[in-house]
Write a protein that holds these residues in place. Sequence first.
Motif, PDB file in Angstrom:
ATOM      1  N   SER A  89      44.264  30.662  36.487  1.00 31.87           N
ATOM      2  CA  SER A  89      44.976  30.986  35.059  1.00 31.87           C
ATOM      3  C   SER A  89      44.450  31.897  34.187  1.00 31.87           C
ATOM      4  O   SER A  89      44.450  31.873  32.795  1.00 31.87           O
ATOM      5  N   THR A  90      43.591  32.885  34.877  1.00 34.70           N
ATOM      6  CA  THR A  90      42.873  33.770  34.277  1.00 34.70           C
ATOM      7  C   THR A  90      43.318  35.433  34.674  1.00 34.70           C
ATOM      8  O   THR A  90      43.652  35.268  35.892  1.00 34.70           O
ATOM      9  N   THR A  91      43.062  36.265  33.823  1.00 34.25           N
ATOM     10  CA  THR A  91      43.199  37.512  34.114  1.00 34.25           C
ATOM     11  C   THR A  91      42.421  38.664  33.463  1.00 34.25           C
ATOM     12  O   THR A  91      41.576  37.987  32.604  1.00 34.25           O
ATOM     13  N   GLY A  92      42.339  39.822  33.881  1.00 30.01           N
ATOM     14  CA  GLY A  92      41.611  40.632  32.948  1.00 30.01           C
ATOM     15  C   GLY A  92      39.995  40.485  33.249  1.00 30.01           C
ATOM     16  O   GLY A  92      39.476  40.210  34.350  1.00 30.01           O
ATOM     17  N   ASP A  93      39.331  40.854  32.119  1.00 32.45           N
ATOM     18  CA  ASP A  93      37.855  40.768  32.284  1.00 32.45           C
ATOM     19  C   ASP A  93      37.418  39.552  32.662  1.00 32.45           C
ATOM     20  O   ASP A  93      36.461  39.416  33.298  1.00 32.45           O
ATOM     21  N   LEU A  94      38.034  38.395  32.042  1.00 30.84           N
ATOM     22  CA  LEU A  94      37.412  37.137  32.240  1.00 30.84           C
ATOM     23  C   LEU A  94      37.894  36.668  33.581  1.00 30.84           C
ATOM     24  O   LEU A  94      36.623  36.333  34.327  1.00 30.84           O
ATOM     25  N   HIS A  95      38.757  37.193  34.239  1.00 27.09           N
ATOM     26  CA  HIS A  95      39.014  36.808  35.624  1.00 27.09           C
ATOM     27  C   HIS A  95      37.892  37.692  36.585  1.00 27.09           C
ATOM     28  O   HIS A  95      37.427  37.060  37.482  1.00 27.09           O
TER      29      HIS A  95
END
Length: 113
Positions: free
Chosen positions: A60-66
């Motif tokens: 359930s994450t995207t971008g920098d966090l992913h």
Amino acid sequence: MHEAGHNWLNDALAATGCKISDTVHFYSPWKQTKRPAFGFLHACWAFPLTMLFTAHALTSTTGDLHRFLTAYLDKQRSLLAGTAPDHARALELISDDGLRYLLAAAHRQALAL
């Protein structure tokens, strides 16, 4: 998650009456040193729990966090892989079958990520 894993394991060891020898040591890739079996087993429980949680969070994450969580998981997977042979031997020090099974299952599941 990591610290809660330590607390849970302490409680589980006490509840099952498991006493872990402090004379047996195993290499810990996280501390880059040999550690008593107690500390080694704690690491091989707490880090896999964190890895399993991270893998779940990745969905359930995207971008920098992913990207950050993916890098964390990759690093932990590499560190955990080096513990596999010693982990099997360390588990022999756990006298309770149910607890030994849980520790082995978490380790195995984290290695499979």
